[in-house]
Design a protein around this motif. Structure first.
Motif, PDB file in Angstrom:
ATOM      1  N   ASN A 109      -7.533  -5.354  -1.740  1.00 56.81           N
ATOM      2  CA  ASN A 109      -6.347  -5.915  -2.383  1.00 56.81           C
ATOM      3  C   ASN A 109      -5.985  -5.212  -3.690  1.00 56.81           C
ATOM      4  O   ASN A 109      -4.917  -5.459  -4.249  1.00 56.81           O
ATOM      5  N   ILE A 110      -6.864  -4.351  -4.179  1.00 54.71           N
ATOM      6  CA  ILE A 110      -6.568  -3.593  -5.398  1.00 54.71           C
ATOM      7  C   ILE A 110      -5.478  -2.566  -5.089  1.00 54.71           C
ATOM      8  O   ILE A 110      -5.471  -1.933  -4.040  1.00 54.71           O
ATOM      9  N   VAL A 111      -4.547  -2.419  -6.020  1.00 51.58           N
ATOM     10  CA  VAL A 111      -3.478  -1.431  -5.887  1.00 51.58           C
ATOM     11  C   VAL A 111      -4.003  -0.110  -6.450  1.00 51.58           C
ATOM     12  O   VAL A 111      -4.199   0.018  -7.661  1.00 51.58           O
ATOM     13  N   GLN A 112      -4.292   0.841  -5.568  1.00 52.66           N
ATOM     14  CA  GLN A 112      -4.816   2.136  -6.012  1.00 52.66           C
ATOM     15  C   GLN A 112      -3.778   2.833  -6.890  1.00 52.66           C
ATOM     16  O   GLN A 112      -2.615   2.926  -6.538  1.00 52.66           O
ATOM     17  N   GLY A 113      -4.224   3.301  -8.048  1.00 54.92           N
ATOM     18  CA  GLY A 113      -3.328   3.983  -8.976  1.00 54.92           C
ATOM     19  C   GLY A 113      -2.399   3.043  -9.720  1.00 54.92           C
ATOM     20  O   GLY A 113      -1.429   3.482 -10.329  1.00 54.92           O
ATOM     21  N   GLY A 114      -2.694   1.736  -9.682  1.00 62.02           N
ATOM     22  CA  GLY A 114      -1.859   0.762 -10.384  1.00 62.02           C
ATOM     23  C   GLY A 114      -1.905   0.950 -11.888  1.00 62.02           C
ATOM     24  O   GLY A 114      -2.752   1.666 -12.424  1.00 62.02           O
ATOM     25  N   ARG A 115      -1.013   0.282 -12.579  1.00 60.58           N
ATOM     26  CA  ARG A 115      -0.893   0.421 -14.031  1.00 60.58           C
ATOM     27  C   ARG A 115      -2.043  -0.235 -14.798  1.00 60.58           C
ATOM     28  O   ARG A 115      -2.166  -0.045 -16.002  1.00 60.58           O
ATOM     29  N   HIS A 116      -2.861  -1.020 -14.132  1.00 62.43           N
ATOM     30  CA  HIS A 116      -3.974  -1.722 -14.759  1.00 62.43           C
ATOM     31  C   HIS A 116      -5.133  -1.670 -13.759  1.00 62.43           C
ATOM     32  O   HIS A 116      -4.896  -1.746 -12.553  1.00 62.43           O
ATOM     33  N   PRO A 117      -6.378  -1.529 -14.211  1.00 64.54           N
ATOM     34  CA  PRO A 117      -7.496  -1.403 -13.256  1.00 64.54           C
ATOM     35  C   PRO A 117      -7.658  -2.602 -12.326  1.00 64.54           C
ATOM     36  O   PRO A 117      -8.220  -2.470 -11.252  1.00 64.54           O
ATOM     37  N   TRP A 118      -7.147  -3.772 -12.716  1.00 65.54           N
ATOM     38  CA  TRP A 118      -7.286  -4.977 -11.881  1.00 65.54           C
ATOM     39  C   TRP A 118      -5.982  -5.320 -11.159  1.00 65.54           C
ATOM     40  O   TRP A 118      -5.828  -6.432 -10.673  1.00 65.54           O
ATOM     41  N   MET A 119      -5.034  -4.376 -11.085  1.00 65.78           N
ATOM     42  CA  MET A 119      -3.776  -4.622 -10.366  1.00 65.78           C
ATOM     43  C   MET A 119      -4.108  -4.898  -8.907  1.00 65.78           C
ATOM     44  O   MET A 119      -4.809  -4.126  -8.255  1.00 65.78           O
ATOM     45  N   HIS A 120      -3.615  -6.041  -8.402  1.00 69.44           N
ATOM     46  CA  HIS A 120      -3.944  -6.465  -7.043  1.00 69.44           C
ATOM     47  C   HIS A 120      -2.798  -7.276  -6.453  1.00 69.44           C
ATOM     48  O   HIS A 120      -1.838  -7.611  -7.139  1.00 69.44           O
ATOM     49  N   ARG A 121      -2.943  -7.593  -5.168  1.00 71.95           N
ATOM     50  CA  ARG A 121      -1.965  -8.411  -4.455  1.00 71.95           C
ATOM     51  C   ARG A 121      -2.712  -9.269  -3.451  1.00 71.95           C
ATOM     52  O   ARG A 121      -3.654  -8.804  -2.807  1.00 71.95           O
ATOM     53  N   THR A 122      -2.305 -10.524  -3.319  1.00 69.73           N
ATOM     54  CA  THR A 122      -2.893 -11.399  -2.305  1.00 69.73           C
ATOM     55  C   THR A 122      -1.788 -11.929  -1.402  1.00 69.73           C
ATOM     56  O   THR A 122      -0.632 -12.020  -1.808  1.00 69.73           O
ATOM     57  N   ASP A 123      -2.146 -12.272  -0.175  1.00 65.87           N
ATOM     58  CA  ASP A 123      -1.206 -12.849   0.791  1.00 65.87           C
ATOM     59  C   ASP A 123      -1.163 -14.354   0.589  1.00 65.87           C
ATOM     60  O   ASP A 123      -1.637 -15.130   1.426  1.00 65.87           O
ATOM     61  N   SER A 124      -0.627 -14.748  -0.543  1.00 63.03           N
ATOM     62  CA  SER A 124      -0.604 -16.172  -0.878  1.00 63.03           C
ATOM     63  C   SER A 124       0.542 -16.463  -1.831  1.00 63.03           C
ATOM     64  O   SER A 124       1.094 -15.571  -2.457  1.00 63.03           O
TER      65      SER A 124
END
Length: 193
Positions: A109-124
């Motif tokens: 769920n982590i967004v590779q190359g995101g603007r923050h090391p914990w950038m993520h997305r959940t299906d919720s």
């Protein structure tokens, strides 16, 4: 700075249908990780179906600590964010984020190359209420970042995001995550960018 322990009261019914307190104790399902410094998650309740069973087990927070709500269910949790150390954050990457999130069953769920090391997305669909402190909700584009303060609410709808406490005080957010889809009957989530 220390994290808080939360008292959790669970109601129910006795054999005669009278309302009772079934449990009154500190919440015990917590997650703190050395590779995600300054953050503690505490689960209060999970549901495993919709509609939710309200006269089922007294304890639902057992087993592995998973980021996502159960399929067709929900999770009620608190996340406490201590202030970030800018020097520590500068050394981290999305690979570090993926390792931390993998411990919650969500490394993908982590967004590779995101603007923050914990950038993520959940299906919720996530309902969040900032209880104290303030925190930045970091989005894909800097112009969309928003500073949330005590009393503010957010409805997070399956988008890329990260939480950044750039202040000097802890921030606590209460969350309810509900399992979701992009369109009814169309499956889970959108592809990560």
């Amino acid at each position: 700075m220390k994290h808080k322990n939360y008292r959790r009261v669970v109601t129910g019914h006795d054999a005669n249908g009278t309302a009772i307190i079934e449990s009154d104790q500190l919440a015990t399902q917590m997650l703190e990780r050395p590779n995600r410094p300054g953050v503690r998650l505490t689960n209060f309740w999970l549901t495993h179906e919709t509609p939710a069973q309200y006269d089922g087990p007294t304890e639902t927070c057992e087993g592995d600590f998973i980021l996502h709500p159960p399929a067709n269910g929900s999770v009620f949790r608190c996340v406490e964010f201590l202030p970030e150390d800018p020097e520590v954050m500068a050394k981290l990457s999305s690979e570090d984020g993926a390792a931390a999130f993998a411990e919650m069953g969500a490394g993908a769920n982590i967004v590779q190359g995101g603007r923050h090391p914990w950038m993520h997305r959940t299906d919720s669909v996530d309902y969040g209420i900032v209880m104290n402190g303030e925190i930045w909700m970091v989005m894909d584009n800097e112009e969309d970042d928003v500073l949330l303060k005590a009393g503010d609410v957010v409805v997070q709808r399956g988008t890329n995001h990260a939480w950044a406490n750039r202040g000097t005080e802890p921030c606590t957010i209460m969350f309810i995550l509900i399992d979701g889809v992009t369109e009814t009957g169309k499956g889970k989530g959108i592809p990560a960018r």
